[in-house]
Design a protein around this motif. Structure first.
Motif, mmCIF file in Angstrom:
data_model
loop_
_atom_site.group_PDB
_atom_site.id
_atom_site.type_symbol
_atom_site.label_atom_id
_atom_site.label_comp_id
_atom_site.label_asym_id
_atom_site.label_seq_id
_atom_site.Cartn_x
_atom_site.Cartn_y
_atom_site.Cartn_z
ATOM 1 N N TYR A 1 8.639 7.216 2.798
ATOM 2 C CA TYR A 1 8.104 6.767 1.513
ATOM 3 C C TYR A 1 6.668 7.232 1.288
ATOM 4 C CZ TYR A 1 12.135 3.725 1.989
ATOM 5 O OH TYR A 1 13.406 3.261 2.164
ATOM 6 N N ALA A 2 6.087 7.916 2.281
ATOM 7 C CA ALA A 2 4.690 8.343 2.155
ATOM 8 C C ALA A 2 4.571 9.408 1.069
ATOM 9 C CB ALA A 2 4.193 8.880 3.488
ATOM 10 N N THR A 3 3.565 9.267 0.213
ATOM 11 C CA THR A 3 3.317 10.282 -0.802
ATOM 12 C C THR A 3 2.381 11.319 -0.218
ATOM 13 O OG1 THR A 3 1.759 8.656 -1.643
ATOM 14 C CG2 THR A 3 3.726 9.029 -2.943
ATOM 15 N N ALA A 4 2.630 12.567 -0.543
ATOM 16 C CA ALA A 4 1.856 13.664 0.053
ATOM 17 C C ALA A 4 0.395 13.619 -0.387
ATOM 18 C CB ALA A 4 2.467 15.000 -0.340
ATOM 19 N N ALA B 1 -1.471 5.699 5.592
ATOM 20 C CA ALA B 1 -1.123 6.570 6.724
ATOM 21 C C ALA B 1 -1.847 6.146 8.004
ATOM 22 C CB ALA B 1 -1.473 8.016 6.373
ATOM 23 N N ARG B 2 -3.009 5.503 7.852
ATOM 24 C CA ARG B 2 -3.797 5.133 9.035
ATOM 25 C C ARG B 2 -3.351 3.814 9.670
ATOM 26 N NH1 ARG B 2 -8.135 6.983 5.743
ATOM 27 N NH2 ARG B 2 -8.814 4.860 5.258
ATOM 28 N N TRP B 3 -2.527 3.049 8.968
ATOM 29 C CA TRP B 3 -2.172 1.721 9.469
ATOM 30 C C TRP B 3 -1.085 1.765 10.544
ATOM 31 C CZ3 TRP B 3 -1.495 0.087 3.675
ATOM 32 C CH2 TRP B 3 -2.767 0.079 3.057
ATOM 33 N N TRP B 4 -0.136 2.678 10.394
ATOM 34 C CA TRP B 4 1.069 2.628 11.250
ATOM 35 C C TRP B 4 0.756 2.866 12.715
ATOM 36 C CZ3 TRP B 4 3.306 0.341 7.604
ATOM 37 C CH2 TRP B 4 3.297 0.817 6.303
ATOM 38 N N SER B 5 -0.265 3.706 12.995
ATOM 39 C CA SER B 5 -0.568 4.012 14.403
ATOM 40 C C SER B 5 -1.225 2.821 15.110
ATOM 41 C CB SER B 5 -1.490 5.231 14.475
ATOM 42 O OG SER B 5 -2.715 4.928 13.830
ATOM 43 N N GLY C 1 0.835 -1.209 0.000
ATOM 44 C CA GLY C 1 0.000 0.000 0.000
ATOM 45 C C GLY C 1 0.865 1.252 0.000
ATOM 46 N N LEU C 2 1.945 1.205 0.762
ATOM 47 C CA LEU C 2 2.868 2.347 0.843
ATOM 48 C C LEU C 2 3.498 2.613 -0.526
ATOM 49 C CD1 LEU C 2 4.285 4.287 2.900
ATOM 50 C CD2 LEU C 2 6.051 2.530 3.137
ATOM 51 N N ALA C 3 4.013 1.560 -1.149
ATOM 52 C CA ALA C 3 4.683 1.710 -2.444
ATOM 53 C C ALA C 3 3.691 2.088 -3.546
ATOM 54 C CB ALA C 3 5.412 0.418 -2.811
ATOM 55 N N PHE C 4 2.439 1.634 -3.407
ATOM 56 C CA PHE C 4 1.408 1.982 -4.394
ATOM 57 C C PHE C 4 0.934 3.433 -4.222
ATOM 58 C CE2 PHE C 4 -0.488 -2.582 -5.095
ATOM 59 C CZ PHE C 4 0.732 -3.014 -5.570
ATOM 60 N N GLY C 5 1.394 4.072 -3.139
ATOM 61 C CA GLY C 5 0.977 5.450 -2.880
ATOM 62 C C GLY C 5 -0.448 5.568 -2.373
ATOM 63 N N LEU C 6 -0.971 4.499 -1.741
ATOM 64 C CA LEU C 6 -2.341 4.550 -1.233
ATOM 65 C C LEU C 6 -2.403 5.460 -0.004
ATOM 66 C CD1 LEU C 6 -3.377 0.751 -1.431
ATOM 67 C CD2 LEU C 6 -3.498 2.511 -3.220
ATOM 68 N N GLN C 7 -3.327 6.427 -0.039
ATOM 69 C CA GLN C 7 -3.447 7.386 1.064
ATOM 70 C C GLN C 7 -3.802 6.679 2.367
ATOM 71 O OE1 GLN C 7 -2.591 10.600 0.856
ATOM 72 N NE2 GLN C 7 -1.996 10.086 -1.238
ATOM 73 N N ALA C 8 -4.591 5.598 2.270
ATOM 74 C CA ALA C 8 -5.062 4.895 3.466
ATOM 75 C C ALA C 8 -3.900 4.374 4.308
ATOM 76 C CB ALA C 8 -5.974 3.742 3.066
ATOM 77 N N HIS D 1 0.088 -0.071 15.246
ATOM 78 C CA HIS D 1 1.148 -0.979 15.707
ATOM 79 C C HIS D 1 1.537 -0.719 17.157
ATOM 80 C CE1 HIS D 1 2.544 -2.764 11.763
ATOM 81 N NE2 HIS D 1 1.673 -1.866 11.361
ATOM 82 N N LEU D 2 1.961 -1.777 17.838
ATOM 83 C CA LEU D 2 2.502 -1.613 19.193
ATOM 84 C C LEU D 2 3.937 -1.105 19.136
ATOM 85 C CD1 LEU D 2 1.192 -4.800 21.079
ATOM 86 C CD2 LEU D 2 0.414 -2.434 21.360
ATOM 87 N N VAL D 3 4.662 -1.482 18.057
ATOM 88 C CA VAL D 3 5.993 -0.915 17.812
ATOM 89 C C VAL D 3 5.843 -0.021 16.583
ATOM 90 C CG1 VAL D 3 8.399 -1.386 17.259
ATOM 91 C CG2 VAL D 3 7.129 -2.970 18.735
ATOM 92 N N ASP D 4 5.943 1.284 16.808
ATOM 93 C CA ASP D 4 5.657 2.242 15.741
ATOM 94 C C ASP D 4 6.693 2.143 14.615
ATOM 95 O OD1 ASP D 4 5.144 4.507 14.169
ATOM 96 O OD2 ASP D 4 4.326 5.572 15.916
ATOM 97 N N PRO D 5 6.266 1.820 13.388
ATOM 98 C CA PRO D 5 7.235 1.664 12.303
ATOM 99 C C PRO D 5 7.499 2.966 11.535
ATOM 100 C CG PRO D 5 5.089 0.791 11.629
ATOM 101 C CD PRO D 5 4.901 1.464 12.968
ATOM 102 N N ARG D 6 6.936 4.091 11.980
ATOM 103 C CA ARG D 6 6.987 5.294 11.149
ATOM 104 C C ARG D 6 8.398 5.823 10.905
ATOM 105 N NH1 ARG D 6 1.357 7.905 13.282
ATOM 106 N NH2 ARG D 6 2.034 6.732 15.107
ATOM 107 N N ALA D 7 9.317 5.583 11.858
ATOM 108 C CA ALA D 7 10.692 6.039 11.643
ATOM 109 C C ALA D 7 11.276 5.387 10.388
ATOM 110 C CB ALA D 7 11.547 5.710 12.865
ATOM 111 N N VAL D 8 10.787 4.200 10.058
ATOM 112 C CA VAL D 8 11.313 3.455 8.910
ATOM 113 C C VAL D 8 10.508 3.738 7.643
ATOM 114 C CG1 VAL D 8 11.731 1.126 8.011
ATOM 115 C CG2 VAL D 8 12.178 1.636 10.422
ATOM 116 N N VAL D 9 9.176 3.876 7.780
ATOM 117 C CA VAL D 9 8.332 3.915 6.580
ATOM 118 C C VAL D 9 7.892 5.316 6.145
ATOM 119 C CG1 VAL D 9 7.437 1.581 6.962
ATOM 120 C CG2 VAL D 9 6.192 3.539 7.908
ATOM 121 N N SER D 10 7.909 6.294 7.061
ATOM 122 C CA SER D 10 7.307 7.598 6.748
ATOM 123 C C SER D 10 7.922 8.283 5.533
ATOM 124 C CB SER D 10 7.390 8.530 7.959
ATOM 125 O OG SER D 10 6.406 8.146 8.885
#
Lengths: 178, 282
Positions: free
Chosen positions: B279-282, B262-266, B253-260, B268-277
């Motif tokens: 790649y988020a498309t604006a 953004a709602r998945w990472w929160s 979903g991240l690589a496809f640029g799906l806006q949704a 998680h119990l271990v926040d992956p945003r430091a690694v994935v953010s």
């Protein structure tokens, strides 16, 4: 391990029948134990449990915590050179231990499974909040994992109310066995 | 392409982001998922621990429901997928078991419904060229290890998924997203998920070993295809710096640029945003 336990020569056949395996093919290479992720915490390890079944040492096998510690990961069966699915053998031993109500130091794990199946009987689906609650009552451990539990509820990942399916009656019929 | 979607209990609860990302990614790929009406729990490890018939009849009821819809089943949860395949195998190979299962469930198996896992459908059916064509934001420089776990790949003669000791499907998928799949020795080593609630200490060691090895090979995240592995790996790590555990569908979903996404990472119990953010498309 006491050698003077009573032996049950029919054990091998009944376990073979129940597990759909042929454990007579086992030649004690110990590969199952070598690759078992939980063998480090076991009393005997999977290959010795298999030996016990072959020798008819029913009481020792069914009273060992090992049969409940098996994580069901199937590494043993996948690697067994004689195609014995040892995880299925462990299942057959668990089912036998439950049927015969054998005392086992890991009976809390058996109770976990009982609660799990009871919830499926009630709702047709798993309900984590009920499972966690029942587990806390059974173990009287009210502290462990509470922080993670609270976080999961806050994130909407542990629904408070169970989902109950229309076919719960059909599911109960499937489960009415033992 | 259309499937009877079997989320299983985890995807309605602790595996919420696996459910959401699977639906989003398949929608983007033009595949229709119709949730199996009135599906029941497959019994997971408890069913087969206590009751030989329930072990196969519980999952078989879901095969019966899909057969009525005349669709193949799509089962994202590795444990559900495994139980459905075990039931299917029993029906196909053992006439005595087949009779018992058909009696208990009240259906006649027609053999028209296949049990599929998303990774298999994406790589072998939809194909990696189409996945590559969908990528809007390649996951450049993301070093990830594929964690297949147990139930997706074993027992191999029953699940018929990939090589049980050296599976490649998820690595190929990650490479198609532009990420760098890293070889490691723990791709199919058990995390002890079935003991997570009853023997946490035993499981801590298994999970810490997996996370430590991922770190050793320079991975930034462990990519999983199983909701039980996912929550177990997040919950049972004991080191201070925790390795993020993400689903392959979330990275898609991240690589496809799906806006949704953004709602998945929160969730998680271990926040992956430091690694994935990044790649988020604006």
């Amino acid at each position: 391990m006491s050698v003077l336990v009573s032996l049950d020569p029919s054990l091998r056949d009944s376990v073979n029948l129940q597990s759909h395996q042929n454990i007579s093919r086992c030649y004690d290479c110990d590969k199952c134990t070598a690759g078992c992720p939980v063998a480090y915490a076991m009393e005997y390890g999977p290959h010795r449990i298999l030996q016990m079944v072959r020798f008819g040492m029913k009481e020792t096998a069914l009273a060992s915590r090992d049969i409940w510690l098996c994580a069901g990961c199937e590494t043993c069966g996948t690697r067994c050179p004689n195609d014995v699915d040892i995880a299925h053998v462990m299942d057959a031993l668990r089912q036998m231990a439950v049927r015969e109500d054998i005392r086992n130091p890991a009976n809390d794990i058996a109770n976990f499974h009982r609660v799990y199946v009871m919830l499926i009987k009630l709702f047709g689906r798993m309900h984590e909040a009920s499972l966690m609650g029942a587990l806390k009552l059974l173990t009287r451990d009210f502290v462990s994992d509470m922080d993670a539990g609270v976080k999961l509820v806050a994130k909407g990942k542990i629904p408070i109310l169970p989902e109950r399916i229309k076919g719960a009656g059909e599911v109960r019929r499937v489960l009415k066995g033992p | 392409m259309k499937f009877a979607y079997y989320p299983g209990c985890s995807l309605h609860a602790t595996g919420l982001e696996f459910d959401q990302s699977t639906r989003a990614v398949f929608h983007a790929l033009g595949v229709q998922l119709d949730e199996l009406d009135d599906w029941n729990c497959c019994g997971a490890s408890s069913g087969h621990s206590l009751d030989a018939l329930a072990a196969v009849a519980l999952p078989a009821r879901n095969i019966a429901l899909a057969q009525e819809m005349n669709l193949d089943v799509l089962a994202p949860c590795a444990a559900c997928f495994n139980r459905l395949k075990v039931a299917e195998h029993a029906i196909k190979t053992d006439p005595a078991q087949r009779n018992k299962i058909e009696d208990a469930v009240g259906f006649a198996y027609a053999g028209t419904t296949q049990i599929r896992n998303p990774i298999d459908v994406i790589v072998n059916e939809i194909g990696l060229p189409q996945v590559r064509a969908m990528v809007k934001r390649p996951l450049d420089d993301l070093r990830a290890v594929s964690y297949y776990g147990c139930l997706l790949v074993r027992p191999p003669e029953i699940v018929q998924f990939d090589d049980p000791e050296h599976p490649r499907l998820m690595d190929q998928l990650l490479a198609a997203l532009g990420a760098t799949p890293v070889d490691w020795a723990y791709a199919t080593v058990c995390c002890g998920g079935s003991l997570s609630l009853t023997r946490a200490k035993i499981v801590n060691k298994l999970v810490d070993d997996i996370a430590a090895h991922a770190r050793e090979v320079g991975a930034q995240t462990i990519v999983t295809a199983c909701p039980l592995c996912q929550i177990n790996l997040e919950m049972r790590q004991t080191s201070a710096a925790k390795m993020p555990i993400v689903y392959f569908t979330e990275l898609m979903g991240l690589a496809f640029g799906l806006q949704a996404s953004a709602r998945w990472w929160s969730k998680h119990l271990v926040d992956p945003r430091a690694v994935v953010s990044k790649y988020a498309t604006a």
